[in-house]
Design a protein around this motif. Structure first.
Motif, PDB file in Angstrom:
ATOM      1  N   SER A  54       0.745  -1.396  -0.077  1.00 11.26           N
ATOM      2  CA  SER A  54       0.051  -0.048   0.052  1.00 11.26           C
ATOM      3  C   SER A  54       0.669   1.183   0.054  1.00 11.26           C
ATOM      4  O   SER A  54       0.496   2.051  -0.486  1.00 11.26           O
ATOM      5  N   CYS A  56       3.746   1.595  -1.657  1.00 13.01           N
ATOM      6  CA  CYS A  56       4.471   1.568  -3.089  1.00 13.01           C
ATOM      7  C   CYS A  56       3.671   2.359  -3.983  1.00 13.01           C
ATOM      8  O   CYS A  56       2.820   1.858  -4.592  1.00 13.01           O
ATOM      9  N   ILE A  57       3.751   3.663  -3.850  1.00 15.00           N
ATOM     10  CA  ILE A  57       3.378   4.678  -4.955  1.00 15.00           C
ATOM     11  C   ILE A  57       4.415   5.439  -5.595  1.00 15.00           C
ATOM     12  O   ILE A  57       5.736   5.688  -4.988  1.00 15.00           O
ATOM     13  N   PRO A  58       4.352   6.054  -6.850  1.00 15.67           N
ATOM     14  CA  PRO A  58       5.393   6.639  -7.401  1.00 15.67           C
ATOM     15  C   PRO A  58       5.608   7.786  -6.455  1.00 15.67           C
ATOM     16  O   PRO A  58       4.832   8.604  -6.198  1.00 15.67           O
ATOM     17  N   ALA A  60       7.484   7.325  -3.861  1.00 16.48           N
ATOM     18  CA  ALA A  60       7.694   7.078  -2.418  1.00 16.48           C
ATOM     19  C   ALA A  60       9.213   6.583  -2.209  1.00 16.48           C
ATOM     20  O   ALA A  60       9.943   6.239  -3.384  1.00 16.48           O
ATOM     21  N   GLU A 120       6.746   5.013 -11.507  1.00 14.79           N
ATOM     22  CA  GLU A 120       5.593   4.038 -12.391  1.00 14.79           C
ATOM     23  C   GLU A 120       6.384   3.021 -13.165  1.00 14.79           C
ATOM     24  O   GLU A 120       7.372   3.517 -14.032  1.00 14.79           O
ATOM     25  N   LEU A 145       4.435  -1.462 -10.425  1.00 13.68           N
ATOM     26  CA  LEU A 145       3.971  -0.314  -9.966  1.00 13.68           C
ATOM     27  C   LEU A 145       3.158   0.351 -11.076  1.00 13.68           C
ATOM     28  O   LEU A 145       3.721   0.734 -12.403  1.00 13.68           O
ATOM     29  N   GLY A 146       2.019   0.682 -10.786  1.00 14.84           N
ATOM     30  CA  GLY A 146       0.952   1.171 -11.655  1.00 14.84           C
ATOM     31  C   GLY A 146       0.257   0.460 -12.711  1.00 14.84           C
ATOM     32  O   GLY A 146      -0.666   0.828 -13.478  1.00 14.84           O
ATOM     33  N   ASN A 148      -2.551  -1.911 -14.259  1.00 10.03           N
ATOM     34  CA  ASN A 148      -4.117  -1.919 -14.024  1.00 10.03           C
ATOM     35  C   ASN A 148      -4.696  -2.779 -15.129  1.00 10.03           C
ATOM     36  O   ASN A 148      -4.219  -2.803 -16.383  1.00 10.03           O
TER      37      ASN A 148
END
Length: 405
Positions: A54, A56-58, A60, A120, A145-146, A148
């Motif tokens: 949760s 792990c976002i661009p 971070a 990303e 990451l990213g 979808n």
């Protein structure tokens, strides 16, 4: 992955019986408390893994995520086995949180001033572990990451390596059962990874684990070569293994880098009288917090002193190193890991997250009937620890069940 230069090698109010040696000789059937400790550690690893994902976002920061992951493990472990009657004196991190991105194979838990930020498209391998009273559960999971399923499905060699690694992992979990051999697993990994034009990563071993031991002598080798071989053996009842599968889009030959090593484990077989004050304090602190388990100096409060202390400890063989290894730049490495227990009733997978197959699309497909049939068999249960059950829920349920019985 292995430590460098490693030499050969129910919950609350449940009282342990006998000495440590006696406990290790007991089986899960004769002493259910042993299995519950593994289960509790496994729930904590899954909770921690979901928490880290949760984060792990661009943008971070990897170092900050690793530190938060370690704190999560310690916080959750601190909530269980709190009764003095439990006689559980040690619990917490069994392997520090590592986030290894793209071609980095493993053990990346950087210091804050040597970290990097996620972007990303990064392929992120999250690896961590927890122990309760020395009984270890480890897990690892790979995400892109990213990704979808509707708007940004992963394709190409990124998808190939993740799908290959997951199919190898699923096959391994089905093959690790009483009477089968470690080489059956190795051969399946080689066969499946080849379908996707990928290679198993060399130097990766899946170990049997015991109390206070994360790297037992019975192993499954991820890839056998002329230089790297292991003794063939049959899996036995009541054994516990941490199944670690890593696959690469490259040659599968990891290389050491100039990236600072931050993950270590005490070399219990060695002794030395340290000269420097910082070194003595550092070694004293890690001996109290991590007497037998790996740790990351990045999570220590005084990382500066740790840099000084770790150097003298390493120079005098007081620590085993887990160096940061990489594939060639531009390649990708995927990893999946889980802890499996061989019970009289069959194999039980204690942790690991479901695979989101809809996120990935590959042009390759397994055609080998033997492998297809193997993967089509009912998977060993990931949900024996009930779906969405937290470590606290587990403790409460087990206590209620114990009272009913």
């Amino acid at each position: 992955m292995e430590a460098k230069d490693k030499k050969a090698k129910k919950t609350e109010e449940v009282e342990e019986e006998g000495s440590e040696e006696e406990e290790e000789e007991e089986t899960f059937e004769t002493s259910p408390a042993l299995l519950e400790k593994y289960k509790t550690a496994a729930v904590i690893t899954n909770d921690a893994l979901k928490y880290v994902i949760s984060l792990c976002i661009p943008g971070a920061d990897i170092a900050e995520i690793c530190i938060k992951g370690d704190k999560k493990i310690e916080e959750e472990a601190g909530k269980v086995y709190t009764s003095k009657k439990c006689k559980v004196t040690e619990k917490g991190i069994a392997f520090p949180t590592c986030l290894s991105v793209n071609e980095i194979c493993g053990h990346f838990a950087p210091l804050k001033d040597e970290s990097r930020k996620l972007v990303e498209g990064d392929m992120i391998k999250i690896d961590l572990g927890c122990h309760i009273d020395g009984f270890v559960a480890q897990t690892a999971h790979t995400i892109v990451l990213g990704a979808n399923a509707e708007t940004k499905k992963v394709t190409g060699k990124k998808a190939d390596v993740v799908i290959a690694a997951r199919n190898c992992f699923d096959a391994a979990l089905r093959l690790v059962k009483e009477g089968n051999t470690n080489m059956q697993v190795t051969k399946a990994i080689e066969k499946i990874s080849g379908v996707y034009k990928t290679n198993p990563l060399e130097g990766v071993l899946s170990h049997n684990v015991k109390k206070h031991m994360i790297d037992g002598d019975d192993v499954i080798i991820n890839k056998e070569t002329n230089e790297q071989k292991v003794v063939e053996h049959k899996f036995g009842k009541y054994e516990v293994y941490v199944i670690d599968v890593m696959v690469s889009t490259g040659e599968g030959k990891p290389r050491e880098t100039e990236i600072r090593t931050t993950v270590f484990k005490r070399a219990l077989e060695n002794a030395y009288s340290l000269k420097l004050k910082h070194s003595r304090q550092f070694f004293h602190d890690i001996s109290l917090r991590y007497p037998s388990m790996p740790f990351s100096i990045a999570s220590l409060e005084d990382a500066t002193s740790a840099r000084v202390g770790v150097a003298e400890c390493v120079n005098h063989d007081l620590l085993h190193m887990y160096p940061v290894l990489t594939e060639k730049s531009g390649e990708f490495v995927a990893q999946f890991k889980a802890t499996i227990v061989l019970l009289a009733s069959g194999a039980l997978v204690l942790n690991g997250l479901p695979f989101e197959s809809t996120l990935y699309s590959s042009e390759f497909k397994i055609e080998d009937k033997e492998i297809v049939d193997l993967l089509a068999t009912s998977p060993v249960s990931y949900t024996h620890l009930r779906a969405h059950e937290t470590s606290l829920h587990l403790v409460c349920r087990l206590l209620l069940e114990k009272k009913k019985n």
